[in-house]
Design a protein around this motif. Structure first.
Motif, PDB file in Angstrom:
ATOM      1  N   LYS B 100     -65.185  88.196  15.960  1.00 16.64           N
ATOM      2  CA  LYS B 100     -64.633  87.152  16.819  1.00 16.64           C
ATOM      3  C   LYS B 100     -64.916  85.768  16.244  1.00 16.64           C
ATOM      4  CE  LYS B 100     -64.534  85.691  21.658  1.00 16.64           C
ATOM      5  NZ  LYS B 100     -65.090  85.931  23.007  1.00 16.64           N
ATOM      6  N   ALA B 101     -66.134  85.606  15.669  1.00 20.10           N
ATOM      7  CA  ALA B 101     -66.474  84.306  15.085  1.00 20.10           C
ATOM      8  C   ALA B 101     -65.611  84.008  13.868  1.00 20.10           C
ATOM      9  CB  ALA B 101     -67.950  84.280  14.713  1.00 20.10           C
ATOM     10  N   LEU B 102     -65.317  85.041  13.061  1.00 19.69           N
ATOM     11  CA  LEU B 102     -64.521  84.827  11.858  1.00 19.69           C
ATOM     12  C   LEU B 102     -63.022  84.895  12.133  1.00 19.69           C
ATOM     13  CD1 LEU B 102     -66.539  86.918   9.265  1.00 19.69           C
ATOM     14  CD2 LEU B 102     -66.475  84.446   9.515  1.00 19.69           C
ATOM     15  N   GLU B 103     -62.646  85.191  13.395  1.00 21.31           N
ATOM     16  CA  GLU B 103     -61.243  85.264  13.809  1.00 21.31           C
ATOM     17  C   GLU B 103     -60.450  86.250  12.952  1.00 21.31           C
ATOM     18  OE1 GLU B 103     -59.611  81.380  13.881  1.00 21.31           O
ATOM     19  OE2 GLU B 103     -60.843  80.700  15.563  1.00 21.31           O
ATOM     20  N   GLN B 104     -60.996  87.452  12.796  1.00 20.41           N
ATOM     21  CA  GLN B 104     -60.304  88.486  12.036  1.00 20.41           C
ATOM     22  C   GLN B 104     -59.460  89.340  12.972  1.00 20.41           C
ATOM     23  OE1 GLN B 104     -63.601  90.374  10.173  1.00 20.41           O
ATOM     24  NE2 GLN B 104     -63.682  88.916   8.483  1.00 20.41           N
ATOM     25  N   LYS B 105     -58.360  89.886  12.431  1.00 16.19           N
ATOM     26  CA  LYS B 105     -57.416  90.652  13.238  1.00 16.19           C
ATOM     27  C   LYS B 105     -57.031  91.936  12.524  1.00 16.19           C
ATOM     28  CE  LYS B 105     -56.538  87.675  16.652  1.00 16.19           C
ATOM     29  NZ  LYS B 105     -57.502  86.635  16.263  1.00 16.19           N
TER      30      LYS B 105
END
Lengths: 222, 206
Positions: B100-105
């Motif tokens: 979530k912190a690195l905004e990965q999807k």
């Protein structure tokens, strides 16, 4: 000490623990030897090298063993439940399935290779077990000689009269004569007039002959 | 003469004098005898059979309880699985936080989650398993050399586990590890002793 394997759901936990312990002991030994050999000269440095490598690598080796043991036992219990029997094919199929499952993240080709390796390893283990069982059965079969069982009264009569150990019919006749002698000794007085006459006639013969009338009188006496 | 046997309760011998003359005088053998009605069709008094304790049949030469070596496998397996569960949950939490912190999807997030779960789960499982192997090994060795299996073995094995686990981290940390092992095993033995005194049954030594 006696060790019994637990039934199927608990067996997974026990096999996981057993595999972890084997991985810890074996891994400790191998990693200590590797670290001891790869260290600089000096006994203290070599000992520290071995201990450091044991500390670093043994837990992961034991963990791999534990994962393998737990997966193998889970698939084995599933197969036992599905096939409703326990034989060597359960182990072999479990080994293949475990190899395939644990290599699932590496692709289909790696799965196939690991499944084949697991299948071969378990087949060798089961083959070795069957060979050992066959050797034990052959050793047991050669040692045991089946002896025919003698009659119990035959052994008793041997102690009483050791000369008449030749044939069994003489034993039967001797027993019968002994019973008849006891019966004659306790005869009733009203039968004394008939039997002494016949007994005189029977003394002349070599083999005694018991008439039917005599036997009927004896049976009536009882 | 009364023929209603099923309704007549068993008398304790405290009846009146004129009733004592008509009835035979019974004396109870134990205090746990009950007043349940007696069937007239039985040749024996079935209340005597209810006083027996449950009995078990043991093979000749076998122990009445499982030894430490047999329990070691269950303990190690249980520790590894519990450690894997705890580590896996912690891995899920850390993985969600990091992705979530690195905004990965998508696929990248899934791979990162799996990596976190596997690494932390296996790490915690291996640590707890190693501790349990040390504890079981010390316990089995103590049982072998002392010839007995009791609470003292548990306390000494726990202390030895703590000492061994931190043995190469300096004397101060080593003593601290030994103290932790002593504390945990002492608390566990106190719990077993309390359970033994409350339920009046023999404890299962670990």
């Amino acid at each position: 000490m006696e060790y019994n394997r637990q039934p199927c759901p608990i067996r997974i936990v026990e096999d996981c623990g057993c595999a972890f312990m084997m991985g810890t002991i074996g891994g400790s030994l191998f990693e200590f030897l590797k670290g001891f050999r790869n260290a600089p000269t000096g006994l203290q440095r070599r000992l520290y090298g071995g201990i450091d490598l044991v500390k670093m690598r043994t837990p992961s080796i034991a963990g791999s063993f534990a994962v393998w043991g737990a997966t193998f036992s889970t698939v084995d219990c599933a197969l036992v439940h599905y096939r409703q029997r326990e034989d060597a094919w359960n182990s072999i199929l479990s080994g293949a399935a475990t190899g395939g499952i644990l290599a699932a993240r590496n692709g289909i080709r790696a799965m196939a290779n690991s499944a084949l390796v697991g299948c071969l390893v378990l087949a060798m283990i089961e083959g070795a077990g069957a060979a050992v069982a066959t050797i034990n059965a052959a050793d047991k079969g050669a040692g045991i000689v089946i002896k025919p069982q003698r009659a119990q009264w035959e052994a008793i009569l041997e102690t009483i009269d050791p000369k008449r150990a030749s044939s069994t019919q003489d034993f039967a006749l001797a027993e019968f004569e002994r019973v008849l002698d006891k019966c004659r000794a306790s005869r009733e007085p009203n039968l004394l007039q008939d039997i002494p006459v016949k007994s005189h006639e029977r003394d002349s013969k070599q083999k005694p002959f018991y008439s039917l009338l005599d036997l009927v009188k004896l049976s009536q006496m009882f | 003469m009364s023929d209603n046997f099923s309704r007549t309760p068993y008398s304790d011998g405290h009846a009146a004098t004129h009733e004592e003359a008509s009835k035979p005088h019974y004396t109870t053998t134990t205090s746990s005898f009950s007043r349940t009605p007696v069937s007239p069709y039985l040749n024996y008094d079935s209340r005597y059979l209810q006083q027996a304790q449950p009995e078990f049949i043991f093979p000749e030469g076998a122990n009445k309880q499982r030894g430490r070596f047999e329990l070691a496998f269950s303990q190690i397996g249980t520790s590894v699985m519990i450690g894997g569960g705890i580590g896996g949950l912690a891995g899920v939490y850390n993985g969600l936080k990091v992705t979530k912190a690195l905004e990965q999807k998508g696929k990248v997030r899934r791979t990162q989650l799996l990596n976190h779960i596997m690494k932390q789960g296996s790490g915690t499982a291996n640590t707890l398993g190693t501790l349990t192997v040390l504890y079981s090994a010390c316990g089995v060795l103590l049982q072998f050399f002392r010839g007995e299996d009791d609470h003292i073995n548990t306390v000494i094995a726990g202390s030895a586990t703590g000492l061994l686990y931190k043995s190469t981290a300096g004397l101060r940390t080593c003593a601290f590890g030994g103290a932790i092992g002593l504390g945990i095993s002492s608390l566990y033995c106190l719990y077993l002793i309390a359970q033994e005194n409350s339920s009046n049954s023999s404890p299962k030594y670990l």
